[in-house]
Design a protein around this motif. Sequence first.
Motif, PDB file in Angstrom:
ATOM      1  N   LEU A  98       2.804   9.824  10.813  1.00  0.00           N
ATOM      2  CA  LEU A  98       1.797   9.161  11.186  1.00  0.00           C
ATOM      3  C   LEU A  98       0.455   9.848  10.729  1.00  0.00           C
ATOM      4  N   LYS A  99       0.286  11.196  10.969  1.00  0.00           N
ATOM      5  CA  LYS A  99      -0.885  11.682  10.837  1.00  0.00           C
ATOM      6  C   LYS A  99      -1.064  11.818   9.264  1.00  0.00           C
ATOM      7  N   ASN A 100      -0.067  11.906   8.342  1.00  0.00           N
ATOM      8  CA  ASN A 100      -0.265  11.869   6.897  1.00  0.00           C
ATOM      9  C   ASN A 100      -0.693  10.511   6.397  1.00  0.00           C
ATOM     10  N   PHE A 101       0.033   9.730   7.207  1.00  0.00           N
ATOM     11  CA  PHE A 101      -0.535   8.327   6.778  1.00  0.00           C
ATOM     12  C   PHE A 101      -2.112   7.859   7.132  1.00  0.00           C
ATOM     13  N   VAL A 102      -2.394   8.581   8.413  1.00  0.00           N
ATOM     14  CA  VAL A 102      -3.984   8.162   8.607  1.00  0.00           C
ATOM     15  C   VAL A 102      -4.861   9.095   7.532  1.00  0.00           C
ATOM     16  N   ALA A 103      -4.210  10.104   7.321  1.00  0.00           N
ATOM     17  CA  ALA A 103      -4.979  11.204   6.084  1.00  0.00           C
ATOM     18  C   ALA A 103      -5.230  10.622   4.922  1.00  0.00           C
ATOM     19  N   ARG A 104      -4.081   9.688   4.331  1.00  0.00           N
ATOM     20  CA  ARG A 104      -4.213   9.220   3.300  1.00  0.00           C
ATOM     21  C   ARG A 104      -5.107   7.974   3.332  1.00  0.00           C
ATOM     22  N   LEU A 105      -4.824   7.429   4.363  1.00  0.00           N
ATOM     23  CA  LEU A 105      -5.580   6.060   4.458  1.00  0.00           C
ATOM     24  C   LEU A 105      -7.042   6.242   4.561  1.00  0.00           C
ATOM     25  N   LYS A 106      -7.569   7.340   5.362  1.00  0.00           N
ATOM     26  CA  LYS A 106      -9.023   7.652   5.160  1.00  0.00           C
ATOM     27  C   LYS A 106      -9.382   8.166   4.009  1.00  0.00           C
ATOM     28  N   SER A 107      -8.622   8.641   3.036  1.00  0.00           N
ATOM     29  CA  SER A 107      -9.179   9.189   1.720  1.00  0.00           C
ATOM     30  C   SER A 107      -9.081   8.021   0.990  1.00  0.00           C
ATOM     31  N   SER A 108      -8.571   6.809   1.012  1.00  0.00           N
ATOM     32  CA  SER A 108      -8.460   5.697   0.208  1.00  0.00           C
ATOM     33  C   SER A 108      -9.778   5.131  -0.100  1.00  0.00           C
ATOM     34  N   LEU A 109      -9.972   4.336  -1.145  1.00  0.00           N
ATOM     35  CA  LEU A 109     -11.370   3.703  -1.619  1.00  0.00           C
ATOM     36  C   LEU A 109     -11.481   2.654  -0.715  1.00  0.00           C
ATOM     37  N   ALA A 110     -10.469   1.957  -0.345  1.00  0.00           N
ATOM     38  CA  ALA A 110     -10.350   0.833   0.602  1.00  0.00           C
ATOM     39  C   ALA A 110     -11.107   1.025   1.903  1.00  0.00           C
TER      40      ALA A 110
END
Length: 330
Positions: free
Chosen positions: A305-317
């Motif tokens: 979940l932490k990795n998912f949140v990190a990837r989400l925060k770095s996304s353009l959207a």
Amino acid sequence: MSYESPELLDLPFDQYQRYRMLAEVADILRPDEQRLRVLEVGGYPPRLPRFLAHDEVIVTDQPAGDFPGYLQADGTRLPFRDREFDLVASLDTLEHLPADRRGVFLDELCRTAKDYLVVAAPFQFEAAREAERIIFDFIRVHAGYEHIFFKEHLERAAPDQVEAEKQLIAAGFHTLVLANGRLDHWLMLMAIYYFLDGRPEYEPVKARTMSLWNKNYYRSDNQEPAYRHFLVGSRRPFGRAEAGLLALSSREPAPALDLESVKAVIEIARLDSDRRLRGKIAELENLLSAREREVEGLKAEMEGLKNFVARLKSSLAFRVYSFLFQRAKS
């Protein structure tokens, strides 16, 4: 009378040995095989009728109960006429009474007995009290509870055999004393019984053990040093019955107490307790391992979940959404 029917032999040895001796005493004392009218005081639940099947047996005790021939009554105030019964008996009851009520209790037994009286009890004998302490502690440690009757024995002074016999003599009885329950046998068998008791898988073994002992070794239990003694009283001299009564128990002391067999039983119980404890520990260890695996799984999920949140925060959207959200707030 046969005392070797399966329903009798399967009884706990301690019950079998005292009821069989009482039945044998009654058979010796009965005139010309006459049917006796018998009262047992303190016999709940009733067992004596099974040993004296051809006699009229009344059993009294304080608990309420719905049994043929059973009457709820106080042994210090029996609801019967003077000398109403050919034979009055009380087995292993006297010791449960407070000391100040024992004399009245014995008076009532004497009052209601026409011909014969039998009083059996674990009288004052320090070795017997120590044996009871051992079994009380064994049950408490092995089975996890305090046995109510042994606790009562240990909290109250045992009856005085000499004083009880004097009271019977003063009431007009001739007396004899018989040994019942050889002490080292009693201690060993009590340990075996309570080692097997309360565990359904051991019930058949317990019944077979009791039956084997009762059938083959009952006679060897009736000698000194004994756990209990029978005071047998007769309003007339015993006459020829005396020899038969005395033959029921050996007057010769038994060999030295065989405590090695008792120690062996206690060691078996200890090993069994250790085995069950090890099994419980293994069960808890398995449960702990399962919980640890669950925790590791949750940790892995959390890391995902932490990795998912990190990837989400770095996304353009996410960056566009954050920009628009901040503009809307301002």
